[in-house]
Design an enzyme around this catalytic site. Sequence first.
Site, mmCIF file in Angstrom:
data_model
loop_
_atom_site.group_PDB
_atom_site.id
_atom_site.type_symbol
_atom_site.label_atom_id
_atom_site.label_comp_id
_atom_site.label_asym_id
_atom_site.label_seq_id
_atom_site.Cartn_x
_atom_site.Cartn_y
_atom_site.Cartn_z
ATOM 1 N N THR A 181 0.840 -1.204 0.000
ATOM 2 C CA THR A 181 0.000 0.000 0.000
ATOM 3 C C THR A 181 0.874 1.253 0.000
ATOM 4 O O THR A 181 0.646 2.197 -0.760
ATOM 5 C CB THR A 181 -0.924 0.011 1.233
ATOM 6 O OG1 THR A 181 -1.737 -1.161 1.224
ATOM 7 C CG2 THR A 181 -1.815 1.240 1.239
ATOM 8 N N GLN B 83 -5.969 -2.003 -2.643
ATOM 9 C CA GLN B 83 -5.294 -0.769 -2.239
ATOM 10 C C GLN B 83 -4.444 -0.212 -3.387
ATOM 11 O O GLN B 83 -3.598 -0.923 -3.939
ATOM 12 C CB GLN B 83 -4.406 -1.006 -1.020
ATOM 13 C CG GLN B 83 -5.163 -1.424 0.231
ATOM 14 C CD GLN B 83 -5.226 -2.925 0.411
ATOM 15 O OE1 GLN B 83 -5.205 -3.678 -0.563
ATOM 16 N NE2 GLN B 83 -5.326 -3.375 1.660
ATOM 17 N N GLN C 114 -9.874 2.342 -3.751
ATOM 18 C CA GLN C 114 -9.522 2.036 -2.361
ATOM 19 C C GLN C 114 -8.215 2.718 -1.988
ATOM 20 O O GLN C 114 -7.230 2.634 -2.721
ATOM 21 C CB GLN C 114 -9.390 0.521 -2.162
ATOM 22 C CG GLN C 114 -9.108 0.132 -0.715
ATOM 23 C CD GLN C 114 -9.199 -1.369 -0.477
ATOM 24 O OE1 GLN C 114 -9.673 -2.109 -1.328
ATOM 25 N NE2 GLN C 114 -8.764 -1.807 0.690
ATOM 26 N N ASP C 115 -8.223 3.416 -0.843
ATOM 27 C CA ASP C 115 -7.021 4.083 -0.307
ATOM 28 C C ASP C 115 -6.510 5.210 -1.211
ATOM 29 O O ASP C 115 -5.307 5.318 -1.472
ATOM 30 C CB ASP C 115 -5.897 3.063 -0.078
ATOM 31 C CG ASP C 115 -6.183 2.131 1.081
ATOM 32 O OD1 ASP C 115 -7.255 2.254 1.692
ATOM 33 O OD2 ASP C 115 -5.336 1.277 1.373
ATOM 34 N N ASP D 288 -12.064 3.165 2.539
ATOM 35 C CA ASP D 288 -11.016 3.828 3.331
ATOM 36 C C ASP D 288 -10.257 4.869 2.505
ATOM 37 O O ASP D 288 -9.024 4.953 2.569
ATOM 38 C CB ASP D 288 -10.010 2.795 3.868
ATOM 39 C CG ASP D 288 -10.673 1.661 4.628
ATOM 40 O OD1 ASP D 288 -11.776 1.874 5.166
ATOM 41 O OD2 ASP D 288 -10.088 0.558 4.681
ATOM 42 N N ARG E 175 -14.325 4.155 9.638
ATOM 43 C CA ARG E 175 -14.201 2.993 10.516
ATOM 44 C C ARG E 175 -12.815 3.029 11.165
ATOM 45 O O ARG E 175 -11.867 3.603 10.615
ATOM 46 C CB ARG E 175 -14.426 1.688 9.755
ATOM 47 C CG ARG E 175 -13.460 1.440 8.611
ATOM 48 C CD ARG E 175 -13.710 0.082 7.972
ATOM 49 N NE ARG E 175 -12.795 -0.174 6.868
ATOM 50 C CZ ARG E 175 -12.595 -1.386 6.341
ATOM 51 N NH1 ARG E 175 -13.240 -2.439 6.824
ATOM 52 N NH2 ARG E 175 -11.764 -1.550 5.326
#
Length: 587
Positions: A351, A381, A403-404, A425, A493
């Site tokens: 990541t 990610q 994502q990310d 996220d 989260r």
Amino acid sequence: MSRIKDFFTGILDSGKHNSLSNKRKKLFLAAFASILLASALIGIVVGVKSRKSSSGDTSPESLTASSAHSIVKSACSSTFYPELCYSTVTSHPDVTTKVKNIKNVIELAVNITLTAVEESYFRIKKLSARKTLTEREVTALHDCLEMVSETLEELHDVVKDLKEYKLKGSIKQHAIDLKTLMSSAITNQETCLDGFSHDGADKKVRKELEKGEKRVEKMCSNALAMICNMTNKDVADEMKMNVGRKLKEEEQNGEWPEWLSAGDRRLLQTGTVTPNVVVAADGSGNYKTVAAAVAAAPSKSSARYVIRIKAGVYRENVEVPSAKTNIMFLGDGRKNTIITGSRSVKGGSTTFDSATVAVVGNGFLAKDVTFQNTAGAANHQAVALRVGSDLSAFYQCDMLAYQDTLYVHKNRQFYINCLIAGTVDFIFGNAAVVFQDCDIHARRPGSGQKNMLTAQGRTDANQNTGIVIQKCRIGATSDLQPVIGSFPTYLGRPWKQYSRTVVMQSSITNVIQPAGWYEWDGNFALDTLTYREYQNTGAGAGTSGRVKWKGYKVITSSTEAQGYTAGTFIGGGNWLRATGFPFSLGL
């Protein structure tokens, strides 16, 4: 005492043959017995003192050691790992001569931690030499070596700042800087280990590293706790002394910071930005790639170095390393100047290493640039922009991925009038970061996925980190809007134990579920997280149906909300004006 009694008896027996009268004998013997008894008692006391002296209990050295150990014990009592703190500091050979107060304990603890980090470097280097490593494991170990290097820099800066503490400048500013540096050092250890969490093979390497990295993280945590304990009282005292007067950082709202160069002051006063170099893909500038322009920039520069990036699509991965400070990317408009890449975890990256653009050098600025990762939702990610730069700011920029999307890795950051779009996220990390006047939009994720705007990574209750979203617009992109009901979207989260996210004074559409927030893993962090909402509006802003977690709360006090503003949370009064970007310090 029996020998003394026998001695007296002998004298009395011999006295029978003495020519002295019985009366004189009795007087003499009584006086002599008293003298002997007194002498015996004095001898006993002297003997006890002598034995104490020979054992070292009351020597100056023993008193100094006892005093030093007492100071260490008191200082370590404020930490999360007091036994580790006490044992490591008191085992240092210089503890007796160097420890006179809590600051000395912190200095010694940080220097001991530096040694432990250096040992980590050699341990990681040894692992890196293995021939059986996967490509991602090699990359993850490289990430760890980068984290070690940055930790060493940060700890050396802590040592330097501690030497100047109370001797130069504002105590409050020193406290903020010290807490930021130690918070970042803790984050580095987590980042290293996070690189080995993608599959089974990765986790075997992680296990070999975990003990050493966690030990360093705990040592950093102890230093941070002691810094908080020392500075919180000093800052409160300083504030009392400044009652009725504006503090230095507040005065700087109308003045230029002392550290800003004369050239930069003129640049910001006129509102014009003159580039040092130009990047143009067609060859009409100084460089054809952004990476080449960054590589040619001066190192450790105190003056702003402006890289103008002409309109175009730049397909490259760019890193602004820690040595390249005060660099600015100036685009030709966010829709026209695009830096794009496609690295992803599914494609074999970590990541951390998937970022299209990674910024570490302090004082980084960007205006009118799009940072993009096109790997797509299926590749998991895939970071568009990773930022670890302290005192960094972004104005009129887009961060686009799935994502990310945006990795706000560490240190103090500020985003104004930007667009951040993604799925799972898509704003994550452990920086102290404020978003103002930004569009934060969820987009259509992969099948079966849920959207999470944030996943904040605070691991230590003393870290001064968190994500603040203020006066922003939270909504959905055009591809998600028609199918909002099929893909639940939440404000965030808890990625780590003390995750902290605040959404305030923002408009929230119906894209956000009534519960507002989502679990990471069962009950993990629900009691220790800090999730707050304050004065939000819109169809998705209602709080009656929000989660009932212990760590969640609706803020009702403006005083409490003020703690999450740019002026307070990231100390914006000291540095945001120097960016030349618009900003608000308060509510």
